[in-house]
Design a protein around this motif. Sequence first.
Motif, PDB file in Angstrom:
ATOM      1  N   LEU A  32      -8.378  -9.779  -3.171  1.00 30.42           N
ATOM      2  CA  LEU A  32      -8.333  -8.345  -3.457  1.00 30.42           C
ATOM      3  C   LEU A  32      -7.967  -7.551  -2.211  1.00 30.42           C
ATOM      4  CD1 LEU A  32      -8.903  -5.917  -5.330  1.00 30.42           C
ATOM      5  CD2 LEU A  32     -11.304  -6.071  -4.630  1.00 30.42           C
ATOM      6  N   VAL A  33      -8.634  -7.850  -1.112  1.00 31.36           N
ATOM      7  CA  VAL A  33      -8.352  -7.134   0.141  1.00 31.36           C
ATOM      8  C   VAL A  33      -6.934  -7.407   0.609  1.00 31.36           C
ATOM      9  CG1 VAL A  33      -8.988  -6.930   2.568  1.00 31.36           C
ATOM     10  CG2 VAL A  33     -10.777  -7.095   0.825  1.00 31.36           C
ATOM     11  N   ALA A  34      -6.507  -8.665   0.501  1.00 31.67           N
ATOM     12  CA  ALA A  34      -5.150  -9.018   0.920  1.00 31.67           C
ATOM     13  C   ALA A  34      -4.113  -8.282   0.085  1.00 31.67           C
ATOM     14  CB  ALA A  34      -4.946 -10.530   0.803  1.00 31.67           C
ATOM     15  N   GLY A  35      -4.356  -8.175  -1.210  1.00 30.69           N
ATOM     16  CA  GLY A  35      -3.425  -7.467  -2.080  1.00 30.69           C
ATOM     17  C   GLY A  35      -3.353  -5.989  -1.766  1.00 30.69           C
ATOM     18  N   LEU A  36      -4.518  -5.373  -1.529  1.00 23.91           N
ATOM     19  CA  LEU A  36      -4.537  -3.945  -1.183  1.00 23.91           C
ATOM     20  C   LEU A  36      -3.801  -3.688   0.128  1.00 23.91           C
ATOM     21  CD1 LEU A  36      -8.220  -3.003  -2.118  1.00 23.91           C
ATOM     22  CD2 LEU A  36      -6.142  -2.319  -3.332  1.00 23.91           C
ATOM     23  N   LEU A  37      -4.065  -4.537   1.119  1.00 26.99           N
ATOM     24  CA  LEU A  37      -3.392  -4.369   2.405  1.00 26.99           C
ATOM     25  C   LEU A  37      -1.885  -4.576   2.271  1.00 26.99           C
ATOM     26  CD1 LEU A  37      -5.895  -6.176   4.815  1.00 26.99           C
ATOM     27  CD2 LEU A  37      -5.524  -3.706   4.538  1.00 26.99           C
ATOM     28  N   ALA A  38      -1.501  -5.561   1.466  1.00 30.29           N
ATOM     29  CA  ALA A  38      -0.075  -5.815   1.261  1.00 30.29           C
ATOM     30  C   ALA A  38       0.596  -4.640   0.558  1.00 30.29           C
ATOM     31  CB  ALA A  38       0.110  -7.089   0.444  1.00 30.29           C
ATOM     32  N   GLY A  39      -0.067  -4.095  -0.477  1.00 31.96           N
ATOM     33  CA  GLY A  39       0.502  -2.969  -1.211  1.00 31.96           C
ATOM     34  C   GLY A  39       0.667  -1.743  -0.350  1.00 31.96           C
ATOM     35  N   TYR A  40      -0.360  -1.409   0.417  1.00 29.23           N
ATOM     36  CA  TYR A  40      -0.257  -0.244   1.304  1.00 29.23           C
ATOM     37  C   TYR A  40       0.726  -0.512   2.446  1.00 29.23           C
ATOM     38  CZ  TYR A  40      -4.111   2.195  -0.962  1.00 29.23           C
ATOM     39  OH  TYR A  40      -4.903   2.851  -1.877  1.00 29.23           O
TER      40      TYR A  40
END
Length: 210
Positions: A5-13
């Motif tokens: 989840l954190v990796a996805g959020l960081l990747a998206g931003y």
Amino acid sequence: MTAALVAGLLAGYGIAVPVGAVATYLVSLTARTSLRTGVCAALGVATADGLYALVAALGGSALAAALQPVLVPLRWASGLVLIALAVRGATAAVRHYRSPRHAAAARRTPPSPARAYLGLLGITLLNPTTVIYFAALVLGSRAAQAVLPLEQGVFVLAAFVASASWQVLLAGGGALLGRALTGRRGRLVTALLSSAVILGLAVRMLMSPA
């Protein structure tokens, strides 16, 4: 799961926050039309980011190899589309400024939300930076081959949500800008500045090394 989840959020931003030609066009489009149209356009950008995150998560090393032959054509296609948008936007702004009748007609027939969504989706899908970014993230992970499908899904969904939240924020800024610049001269200046920025970023994209 939390790590995905954190990796996805960081990747998206990470892919959404840097303001480039697509973000500039999104703000300009919303300022000229409406918040509803801008939000739909923003979701088009986020959908493309989510699709590339999905492809990168599933493709692994095969994706990187398959993309090599088409990166240059993609870069040129994206750059030429953005240049066309910049020229079209500047030309339309000057024409509307000189002829209030044309400006009134344009306000009566703005792009539909569906057309805005598909347009920004297509432009973003042509952007090779997005492809390279997500592919590098996936290939750079030591555990890329051991990630469970559920974790992949969480990563992709989180990347989409992050991108969508930022793009909608940009659209909101464009709507506020459109309300503030209600005069003909203000809209002309804004449109010309936006077109100049998009044109500059597009030329820089074309001039960058392969």
